[in-house]
Motif scaffolding. Sequence first.
Motif, PDB file in Angstrom:
ATOM      1  N   ASP A 117      31.853  54.091 -35.649  1.00  0.00           N
ATOM      2  CA  ASP A 117      32.905  53.345 -36.329  1.00  0.00           C
ATOM      3  C   ASP A 117      34.235  53.416 -35.597  1.00  0.00           C
ATOM      4  O   ASP A 117      35.220  52.856 -36.058  1.00  0.00           O
ATOM      5  CB  ASP A 117      33.112  53.894 -37.750  1.00  0.00           C
ATOM      6  CG  ASP A 117      31.945  53.588 -38.660  1.00  0.00           C
ATOM      7  OD1 ASP A 117      31.031  52.848 -38.258  1.00  0.00           O
ATOM      8  OD2 ASP A 117      31.943  54.104 -39.800  1.00  0.00           O
ATOM      9  N   GLY A 118      34.290  54.143 -34.484  1.00  0.00           N
ATOM     10  CA  GLY A 118      35.553  54.305 -33.771  1.00  0.00           C
ATOM     11  C   GLY A 118      36.496  55.248 -34.494  1.00  0.00           C
ATOM     12  O   GLY A 118      37.705  55.190 -34.292  1.00  0.00           O
ATOM     13  N   LEU A 119      35.958  56.120 -35.350  1.00  0.00           N
ATOM     14  CA  LEU A 119      36.791  57.028 -36.134  1.00  0.00           C
ATOM     15  C   LEU A 119      36.879  58.424 -35.542  1.00  0.00           C
ATOM     16  O   LEU A 119      37.468  59.321 -36.143  1.00  0.00           O
ATOM     17  CB  LEU A 119      36.286  57.081 -37.580  1.00  0.00           C
ATOM     18  CG  LEU A 119      36.397  55.743 -38.320  1.00  0.00           C
ATOM     19  CD1 LEU A 119      35.742  55.831 -39.686  1.00  0.00           C
ATOM     20  CD2 LEU A 119      37.847  55.307 -38.435  1.00  0.00           C
ATOM     21  N   CYS A 120      36.280  58.618 -34.399  1.00  0.00           N
ATOM     22  CA  CYS A 120      36.566  59.785 -33.569  1.00  0.00           C
ATOM     23  C   CYS A 120      36.454  59.290 -32.133  1.00  0.00           C
ATOM     24  O   CYS A 120      35.739  58.339 -31.856  1.00  0.00           O
ATOM     25  CB  CYS A 120      35.678  60.989 -33.878  1.00  0.00           C
ATOM     26  SG  CYS A 120      33.927  60.856 -33.501  1.00  0.00           S
ATOM     27  N   SER A 121      37.201  59.901 -31.241  1.00  0.00           N
ATOM     28  CA  SER A 121      37.355  59.308 -29.920  1.00  0.00           C
ATOM     29  C   SER A 121      36.860  60.198 -28.796  1.00  0.00           C
ATOM     30  O   SER A 121      36.630  61.382 -28.982  1.00  0.00           O
ATOM     31  CB  SER A 121      38.839  58.993 -29.688  1.00  0.00           C
ATOM     32  OG  SER A 121      39.584  60.207 -29.686  1.00  0.00           O
ATOM     33  N   GLY A 122      36.767  59.574 -27.633  1.00  0.00           N
ATOM     34  CA  GLY A 122      36.414  60.264 -26.406  1.00  0.00           C
ATOM     35  C   GLY A 122      35.013  59.947 -25.964  1.00  0.00           C
ATOM     36  O   GLY A 122      34.111  59.847 -26.773  1.00  0.00           O
ATOM     37  N   THR A 123      34.839  59.794 -24.656  1.00  0.00           N
ATOM     38  CA  THR A 123      33.498  59.528 -24.153  1.00  0.00           C
ATOM     39  C   THR A 123      32.829  60.788 -23.628  1.00  0.00           C
ATOM     40  O   THR A 123      31.628  60.823 -23.479  1.00  0.00           O
ATOM     41  CB  THR A 123      33.514  58.470 -23.041  1.00  0.00           C
ATOM     42  OG1 THR A 123      34.397  58.917 -22.015  1.00  0.00           O
ATOM     43  CG2 THR A 123      33.979  57.139 -23.574  1.00  0.00           C
ATOM     44  N   ALA A 124      33.599  61.833 -23.360  1.00  0.00           N
ATOM     45  CA  ALA A 124      33.014  63.081 -22.884  1.00  0.00           C
ATOM     46  C   ALA A 124      33.012  64.109 -24.008  1.00  0.00           C
ATOM     47  O   ALA A 124      32.977  65.291 -23.774  1.00  0.00           O
ATOM     48  CB  ALA A 124      33.804  63.607 -21.692  1.00  0.00           C
ATOM     49  N   GLY A 167      49.900  53.058 -21.264  1.00  0.00           N
ATOM     50  CA  GLY A 167      48.791  53.875 -21.721  1.00  0.00           C
ATOM     51  C   GLY A 167      47.843  53.192 -22.695  1.00  0.00           C
ATOM     52  O   GLY A 167      46.834  53.763 -23.081  1.00  0.00           O
ATOM     53  N   VAL A 168      48.152  51.973 -23.113  1.00  0.00           N
ATOM     54  CA  VAL A 168      47.315  51.233 -24.062  1.00  0.00           C
ATOM     55  C   VAL A 168      46.387  50.303 -23.282  1.00  0.00           C
ATOM     56  O   VAL A 168      46.850  49.490 -22.473  1.00  0.00           O
ATOM     57  CB  VAL A 168      48.173  50.415 -25.054  1.00  0.00           C
ATOM     58  CG1 VAL A 168      47.301  49.553 -25.954  1.00  0.00           C
ATOM     59  CG2 VAL A 168      49.062  51.332 -25.879  1.00  0.00           C
ATOM     60  N   ALA A 169      45.078  50.431 -23.527  1.00  0.00           N
ATOM     61  CA  ALA A 169      44.107  49.550 -22.875  1.00  0.00           C
ATOM     62  C   ALA A 169      44.225  48.156 -23.465  1.00  0.00           C
ATOM     63  O   ALA A 169      44.384  47.992 -24.678  1.00  0.00           O
ATOM     64  CB  ALA A 169      42.689  50.091 -23.065  1.00  0.00           C
ATOM     65  N   GLN A 170      44.153  47.149 -22.589  1.00  0.00           N
ATOM     66  CA  GLN A 170      44.302  45.779 -23.068  1.00  0.00           C
ATOM     67  C   GLN A 170      43.592  44.808 -22.148  1.00  0.00           C
ATOM     68  O   GLN A 170      43.289  45.109 -21.003  1.00  0.00           O
ATOM     69  CB  GLN A 170      45.779  45.399 -23.159  1.00  0.00           C
ATOM     70  CG  GLN A 170      46.483  45.352 -21.821  1.00  0.00           C
ATOM     71  CD  GLN A 170      47.953  44.952 -21.942  1.00  0.00           C
ATOM     72  OE1 GLN A 170      48.546  45.025 -23.017  1.00  0.00           O
ATOM     73  NE2 GLN A 170      48.547  44.517 -20.844  1.00  0.00           N
ATOM     74  N   ILE A 171      43.322  43.628 -22.710  1.00  0.00           N
ATOM     75  CA  ILE A 171      42.877  42.467 -21.940  1.00  0.00           C
ATOM     76  C   ILE A 171      43.878  41.365 -22.225  1.00  0.00           C
ATOM     77  O   ILE A 171      44.223  41.102 -23.380  1.00  0.00           O
ATOM     78  CB  ILE A 171      41.447  42.020 -22.334  1.00  0.00           C
ATOM     79  CG1 ILE A 171      40.413  43.043 -21.863  1.00  0.00           C
ATOM     80  CG2 ILE A 171      41.141  40.637 -21.749  1.00  0.00           C
ATOM     81  CD1 ILE A 171      38.977  42.713 -22.250  1.00  0.00           C
ATOM     82  N   GLU A 172      44.347  40.706 -21.158  1.00  0.00           N
ATOM     83  CA  GLU A 172      45.304  39.621 -21.293  1.00  0.00           C
ATOM     84  C   GLU A 172      44.584  38.289 -21.141  1.00  0.00           C
ATOM     85  O   GLU A 172      43.791  38.110 -20.221  1.00  0.00           O
ATOM     86  CB  GLU A 172      46.394  39.749 -20.228  1.00  0.00           C
ATOM     87  CG  GLU A 172      47.181  41.043 -20.349  1.00  0.00           C
ATOM     88  CD  GLU A 172      48.162  41.232 -19.215  1.00  0.00           C
ATOM     89  OE1 GLU A 172      49.174  40.490 -19.183  1.00  0.00           O
ATOM     90  OE2 GLU A 172      47.909  42.104 -18.367  1.00  0.00           O
ATOM     91  N   LEU A 173      44.886  37.366 -22.051  1.00  0.00           N
ATOM     92  CA  LEU A 173      44.238  36.055 -22.067  1.00  0.00           C
ATOM     93  C   LEU A 173      45.288  34.946 -22.148  1.00  0.00           C
ATOM     94  O   LEU A 173      46.419  35.180 -22.594  1.00  0.00           O
ATOM     95  CB  LEU A 173      43.327  35.931 -23.291  1.00  0.00           C
ATOM     96  CG  LEU A 173      42.232  36.980 -23.489  1.00  0.00           C
ATOM     97  CD1 LEU A 173      41.570  36.783 -24.846  1.00  0.00           C
ATOM     98  CD2 LEU A 173      41.211  36.899 -22.369  1.00  0.00           C
ATOM     99  N   GLU A 217      36.475  52.942 -25.958  1.00  0.00           N
ATOM    100  CA  GLU A 217      36.015  53.357 -24.636  1.00  0.00           C
ATOM    101  C   GLU A 217      36.677  52.534 -23.531  1.00  0.00           C
ATOM    102  O   GLU A 217      36.529  52.836 -22.351  1.00  0.00           O
ATOM    103  CB  GLU A 217      34.499  53.194 -24.534  1.00  0.00           C
ATOM    104  CG  GLU A 217      33.729  54.065 -25.493  1.00  0.00           C
ATOM    105  CD  GLU A 217      32.233  53.775 -25.469  1.00  0.00           C
ATOM    106  OE1 GLU A 217      31.809  52.757 -24.880  1.00  0.00           O
ATOM    107  OE2 GLU A 217      31.491  54.577 -26.044  1.00  0.00           O
ATOM    108  N   ALA A 218      37.410  51.500 -23.895  1.00  0.00           N
ATOM    109  CA  ALA A 218      37.931  50.539 -22.922  1.00  0.00           C
ATOM    110  C   ALA A 218      38.853  51.175 -21.891  1.00  0.00           C
ATOM    111  O   ALA A 218      38.825  50.794 -20.714  1.00  0.00           O
ATOM    112  CB  ALA A 218      38.646  49.399 -23.642  1.00  0.00           C
ATOM    113  N   GLY A 219      39.656  52.145 -22.284  1.00  0.00           N
ATOM    114  CA  GLY A 219      40.566  52.784 -21.340  1.00  0.00           C
ATOM    115  C   GLY A 219      39.845  53.433 -20.175  1.00  0.00           C
ATOM    116  O   GLY A 219      40.384  53.518 -19.061  1.00  0.00           O
ATOM    117  N   ASP A 220      38.614  53.877 -20.408  1.00  0.00           N
ATOM    118  CA  ASP A 220      37.815  54.487 -19.345  1.00  0.00           C
ATOM    119  C   ASP A 220      37.377  53.463 -18.302  1.00  0.00           C
ATOM    120  O   ASP A 220      36.891  53.836 -17.239  1.00  0.00           O
ATOM    121  CB  ASP A 220      36.571  55.161 -19.934  1.00  0.00           C
ATOM    122  CG  ASP A 220      36.903  56.327 -20.838  1.00  0.00           C
ATOM    123  OD1 ASP A 220      38.011  56.892 -20.715  1.00  0.00           O
ATOM    124  OD2 ASP A 220      36.059  56.677 -21.682  1.00  0.00           O
TER     125      ASP A 220
END
Length: 186
Positions: free
Chosen positions: A71-78, A170-176, A101-104
């Motif tokens: 649910d994206g309610l806890c973070s981190g891929t490692a 520091g915020v992951a983003q996609i620009e459109l 996970e997008a920042g990774d």
Amino acid sequence: MLDALVAHERTGSSTDVNDEYAWMSENCGETFEILTEYVSMKSSAESFGVDSCASHEEYISMDAIRLLYEDGLCSGTADAAARAPDAPAVQQPGGGIAWNEAGDYAGTTQRVCGPLAGGGNDYDDVFLNLGRDYPDPERFQIVIWDIGGLEPIDGGRTLCTKGLITLYNGVAQIELYDPSVIEIYG
């Protein structure tokens, strides 16, 4: 039954599930414990923000952590969810990676999906925040330049888009520049 009750919790359905909860507590103690841990931590994350999955390891079961992670309610891929044996891959509609996970993947072109948490406008530009709302630095942001505005999108719906992932403060983003490349689910 766990899947049905978790789905109820995720959608906030008004369906009366007291009988199912009671049956599970009497007949499936271990499964009921997973559900109650998940519901408790879900409420905490929605009220106080997302922590790393690893920070929950000493308090709740790995199964409950996996549900929170989905649910994206806890973070981190490692963290705990990613290290856990048999941790299911978080499935996104049509494939892709989860918003948290997008920042990774900064610097690569990816398809990113997540629940709409909020948004805003700045002149002709529109900002859609996935997973967590502004000003939370853990959010994922879709920036749509020079469009003036968008039709309203119900909060909580899942949005997906594909593009180059960059980091802005520091915020992951996609620009459109074209909102038609945003897919809406749910």
